[in-house]
Design an enzyme around this catalytic site. Structure first.
Site, short mmCIF file in Angstrom:
data_model
loop_
_atom_site.label_atom_id
_atom_site.label_comp_id
_atom_site.label_asym_id
_atom_site.label_seq_id
_atom_site.Cartn_x
_atom_site.Cartn_y
_atom_site.Cartn_z
N ASP A 58 0.85 -1.18 0.00
CA ASP A 58 0.00 0.00 0.00
C ASP A 58 0.89 1.23 0.00
O ASP A 58 1.74 1.39 0.88
CB ASP A 58 -0.90 -0.04 1.25
CG ASP A 58 -2.01 0.98 1.17
OD1 ASP A 58 -1.73 2.16 0.85
OD2 ASP A 58 -3.16 0.60 1.45
N SER A 124 -9.52 13.40 -13.58
CA SER A 124 -10.79 12.95 -14.17
C SER A 124 -11.60 14.16 -14.62
O SER A 124 -11.50 15.25 -14.04
CB SER A 124 -11.58 12.20 -13.08
OG SER A 124 -12.92 12.03 -13.47
N TYR A 148 -15.06 11.29 -3.93
CA TYR A 148 -14.12 10.83 -4.96
C TYR A 148 -13.66 12.02 -5.81
O TYR A 148 -12.47 12.24 -6.03
CB TYR A 148 -14.77 9.77 -5.86
CG TYR A 148 -14.01 9.53 -7.14
CD1 TYR A 148 -12.78 8.86 -7.13
CD2 TYR A 148 -14.47 10.03 -8.37
CE1 TYR A 148 -12.06 8.68 -8.30
CE2 TYR A 148 -13.76 9.85 -9.54
CZ TYR A 148 -12.55 9.17 -9.50
OH TYR A 148 -11.83 9.00 -10.67
N LYS A 152 -9.80 14.19 -6.43
CA LYS A 152 -9.11 14.57 -7.68
C LYS A 152 -8.83 16.07 -7.70
O LYS A 152 -7.73 16.50 -8.07
CB LYS A 152 -9.96 14.16 -8.90
CG LYS A 152 -10.13 12.66 -9.06
CD LYS A 152 -8.80 11.95 -9.24
CE LYS A 152 -8.95 10.45 -9.41
NZ LYS A 152 -7.67 9.73 -9.29
N GLY A 294 -26.92 12.74 -9.11
CA GLY A 294 -25.56 13.21 -9.36
C GLY A 294 -25.16 13.21 -10.83
O GLY A 294 -24.12 13.77 -11.18
#
Ligand code: NAD
Ligand code: UD1
Length: 339
Positions: A58, A124, A148, A152, A294
């Site tokens: 990790d 993204s 999420y 970004k 969304g």
């Protein structure tokens, strides 16, 4: 170059590894296999014909990350590792902030310590937020509607700040639109765990008999056929964009470059469904249901900056994307094997 690919066992990372090797780069991978299976590595080795060193840990483990940089020669990093499911990020926001920010912190610290300053980051189109006009351009303001997406937006900002403090860094922020498709061999592809959230993996599982029917989330958008429009890009074109971005980092004077990776063409849910039906050779069952919370009506890129500055253009058609996704899914109905 010797390129460290974080998340290199994942969907986009695995396709990019193949193209990096084909372009003459030496590749090593870090992946904790939280969303990938080790079987992908054997397949990558058989396609590329090279042994790929894989470090299974990790990235948030700062000691192991530091140890890797202390013992391996690395010239550049492509940072794919991260969690990516929007719905899950709303249920487990801390896990998303911890993973996506924490992995970046320990990576960038180790890079700085060892004076490795070339970094390509997986951003993204989600950073354009909810109300952006189309086509979307890199200089639009950024925002997000879920944890999420915020990871970004935040990592982009963190990397811009690193470049202000240390101007010799060369950082590419690549904003992907909707990656779909698979390697043309049918041996490498997208293997979501559980029920797929994204359109093409869901249709693929309907086609292969794992799901009963596609549910189309809304046909009352102000789009040509009423279903939402997205910029689907073949993962092979996306992978090529990374190879081009890496090459560009070696020659650019800009510390941070932001590039949209999309085709510039919007396709509706029905366009995708029909392209997939052509790939399979028959109609697929679907039902129109309510909108998904969304979702936005339309998202597609202005890819002009990447076309011009990277000498890169997405060339593969929607039919090509669906044919390759179907080859992968039909040859691997249950995805990668566990063992
Ligand atoms: P993926 O889940 O298939 O690949 C990510 C890989 O990173 C996985 O193999 C996972 O095991 C690994 N990983 C996650 N956290 C890690 C950690 N802390 N340490 C080490 N390894 C870790 O996802 P993908 O679709 O290949 O996406 C790659 C990147 O691109 C992600 O950052 C994602 O957010 C971004 N992105 C994806 C899409 C998309 O539609 N697939 C769109 C825009 C951006
Ligand atoms: C989603 C994420 C986005 C992320 C991207 C790539 C949301 C709101 N957005 O984008 O942040 O960057 O994935 O991982 O989750 N659709 C259906 N039926 C389905 C699945 C999808 O009709 O079963 C429709 C959706 O409403 C959308 C289109 O298909 O209009 C594409 O959906 P999807 O593949 O999930 O991508 P995005 O929503 O664009």
């Amino acid at each position: 170059m010797r390129v460290l690919v974080t998340g290199g066992a994942g969907y986009i990372g695995s396709h990019t590894v193949i193209q990096l090797v084909a372009a003459g780069h030496d590749v090593l991978i870090v992946d904790n296999f939280s969303n990938a299976k080790p079987a992908v590595v054997h397949r990558l080795e058989s396609i590329t014909g090279v042994k790929l060193p894989v470090h299974a840990f990790d990235l948030r483990d700062a000691d192991r990350t530091e140890h890797l940089f202390a013992h391996e020669q690395i010239d550049a990093v492509i940072h794919f590792a991260g969690l990516k499911a929007v719905g899950e990020s709303m249920e487990q926001p801390l896990a998303y902030y911890e993973n996506n920010l924490g992995s970046t912190f320990s990576l960038v610290r180790a890079m700085a310590r060892h004076d490795i300053t070339k970094l390509v980051f997986s951003s993204s189109a989600t950073v354009y937020g909810h109300n952006a006009p189309v086509p979307m351009k890199e200089d639009f303001p950024t925002s997000a509607t879920n944890p999420y997406g915020w990871t970004k937006v935040m990592v982009e900002q963190i990397l811009r700040d690193v470049a202000v403090a240390q101007p010799r860094w060369r950082i590419a922020l690549l904003r992907y639109f909707n990656p779909v498709g698979a390697h043309p061999s049918g041996t490498i592809g997208e293997d979501p765990s559980g029920i797929p959230n994204n359109l093409v993996p869901y249709i693929s599982q309907v086609a292969v008999g794992r799901r009963e029917k596609l549910r189309i989330f809304g046909d009352d958008y102000s789009t040509p056929d009423g279903t939402a429009v997205r910029d689907y890009i073949h993962v092979e074109d996306l992978a090529a964009g990374h190879v081009a971005a890496l090459a560009r980092l070696a020659s650019t004077d800009r510390a941070v470059s932001t590039w949209n990776l999309g085709t510039g063409t919007g396709s509706s849910v029905f366009d995708v469904l029909h392209a997939f039906e052509r790939a399979v050779g028959h109609d697929l069952p679907y039902e129109v249901v309510g909108r998904r919370a969304g979702d936005i009506a339309a998202s597609y890129a202005d890819p002009g900056r990447a076309n011009e500055q990277l000498g890169w253009t997405a060339t593969r058609s929607l039919d090509n994307m669906c044919a390759d996704a179907w080859r992968w899914q039909s040859q691997n109905p249950d995805g990668y094997p566990d063992a």
